[in-house]
Design an enzyme around this catalytic site. Structure first.
Site, mmCIF file in Angstrom:
data_model
loop_
_atom_site.group_PDB
_atom_site.id
_atom_site.type_symbol
_atom_site.label_atom_id
_atom_site.label_comp_id
_atom_site.label_asym_id
_atom_site.label_seq_id
_atom_site.Cartn_x
_atom_site.Cartn_y
_atom_site.Cartn_z
ATOM 1 N N THR A 129 82.947 -10.532 -62.803
ATOM 2 C CA THR A 129 83.642 -10.171 -64.046
ATOM 3 C C THR A 129 84.194 -8.754 -63.995
ATOM 4 O O THR A 129 85.209 -8.455 -64.624
ATOM 5 C CB THR A 129 82.665 -10.310 -65.239
ATOM 6 O OG1 THR A 129 82.320 -11.675 -65.357
ATOM 7 C CG2 THR A 129 83.265 -9.844 -66.544
ATOM 8 N N ASP A 161 75.927 -12.594 -62.495
ATOM 9 C CA ASP A 161 75.060 -13.783 -62.592
ATOM 10 C C ASP A 161 73.997 -13.851 -61.498
ATOM 11 O O ASP A 161 72.878 -14.299 -61.750
ATOM 12 C CB ASP A 161 75.911 -15.062 -62.563
ATOM 13 C CG ASP A 161 76.704 -15.238 -63.854
ATOM 14 O OD1 ASP A 161 76.407 -14.533 -64.839
ATOM 15 O OD2 ASP A 161 77.615 -16.081 -63.871
#
Ligand code: SIN
Length: 334
Positions: free
Chosen positions: A17, A97
């Site tokens: 991200t 993640d």
């Protein structure tokens, strides 16, 4: 007076991200890993006064797709940069993640005490209030910091410094998504300075008995995680036992599961599959021979490692041995 030499920091980008781009600025939808590393660095004010930066793109993936292949390339590159006397520290940009797994893996296979700092962002690069530029600034500052040496891989998010062994993503949203639930964060960044609170809790790299070469020559042992819950059957464990060298139980409470699941795990252990009991609760210590008789069942207790980190350590452990006593000793040590 000669100018003081700026530290030399290598930035290795892998995606996530932090390099994500939204389709529209007000939208929650975005594509991870879309920007390349030069665009990420250009968005960080003051970086040029902090360090000489050299950058490389190792991968461009959302970290849900992080793979052993990328881990191999990354670890080899980090090791080479650690051995380069012209480099003072290394920053790795990564999706959040699986960032904690990559950090823990690197802390176990890199044989050097140079700072290696992993960093991500919870908001894409094009979002209002994107956290990537600030996180990247702090990561470069930490990698340039002599006190960061000898602590294994570190993670910086939201001005907090975490040890690789301790850090967990504890929320799927918000910039304050990382914590070190068992032993607390390692320290904080204030401006370009790092303040450490505690000694290193990780036996890392320089002293590690694991190596990338063993994994690459012998192959990566297959280890999977089974998540326990109400009425878990033994069939899913039997399925995995036929395919894996190791199974990690993300157990209820103190690493427990239904009688059916525990009996299936005991049969798996008897057939030579390494079985590790961890907890799905997010913190606490799973010790040996409490609620479960590990000695009789041939199980390994994960201690404070989360199921996902237990999977990393068991994979590395199985690259060295299948002996349950030696595997337990890895969990007691690392
Ligand atoms: C990813 O892990 O690549 C996506 C999520 C993030 O970076 O926050």
């Amino acid at each position: 007076m000669p100018e003081p030499r700026l530290p030399a920091i290598a930035v290795l980008a892998t995606g996530g991200t932090i390099a994500g781009v939204q389709s529209e600025q007000a939208s929650a939808a975005y594509r991870a890993g879309a920007l390349d590393v030069s665009e990420l660095l250009a968005a960080v004010p003051g970086l040029g006064q902090l360090a000489h930066i050299r950058a490389e793109q190792v991968a461009s993936v959302g970290s849900q797709n992080m793979s052993y292949d990328v881990w191999s390339r990354l670890a080899r590159r980090v090791q080479a940069l650690c051995q380069d006397p012209a480099v003072d520290g290394i920053v790795i940009t990564h999706g959040t993640d699986t960032l904690e797994e990559t950090a823990y893996f690197l802390s176990l296979v890199i044989r050097h005490d140079k700072p290696v700092v992993l960093v991500g962002a919870m908001r894409p690069a094009t979002a209002p209030g994107a956290d990537g530029p600030a996180n990247l600034f702090y990561a470069a500052a930490l990698a340039a910091c002599p006190q960061a040496r000898g602590r294994g891989a570190l993670v910086v998010m939201n001005e907090d410094i975490h040890y690789a062994r301790e850090v967990q993503k504890i929320s799927c949203a918000g910039v304050n998504a990382f914590a070190s639930p068992n032993r607390g964060r390692a320290g904080v960044m204030r401006g370009s300075q790092a303040f450490f609170y505690s000694g290193n809790t990780t036996v890392h790299s320089v002293a590690s008995e694991f190596s990338l070469e063993t994994l690459e020559t012998g192959g990566w042992p297959r280890v999977e995680v089974v998540h326990a819950g109400v009425d878990l059957g033994g069939d899913v464990i039997e399925f995995l036992a036929g395919r894996c060298q190791g199974i990690v139980l993300a157990g209820v409470g103190d690493g427990n599961a239904t009688d059916a699941a525990m009996q299936a795990l005991q049969r798996a252990a008897a057939s030579g599959v390494a079985v590790v009991r961890a907890s799905r609760t997010g913190s606490g210590r799973v010790g040996r021979n409490g609620e479960v008789d590990d000695d009789a069942a041939g199980f390994i207790a994960a201690g404070e490692l989360s199921p996902q980190k237990a999977r990393v350590l068991l994979t590395l452990g199985l690259s060295q041995t299948r002996d349950v006593g030696k595997l337990q000793a890895y969990f007691d040590r690392y």
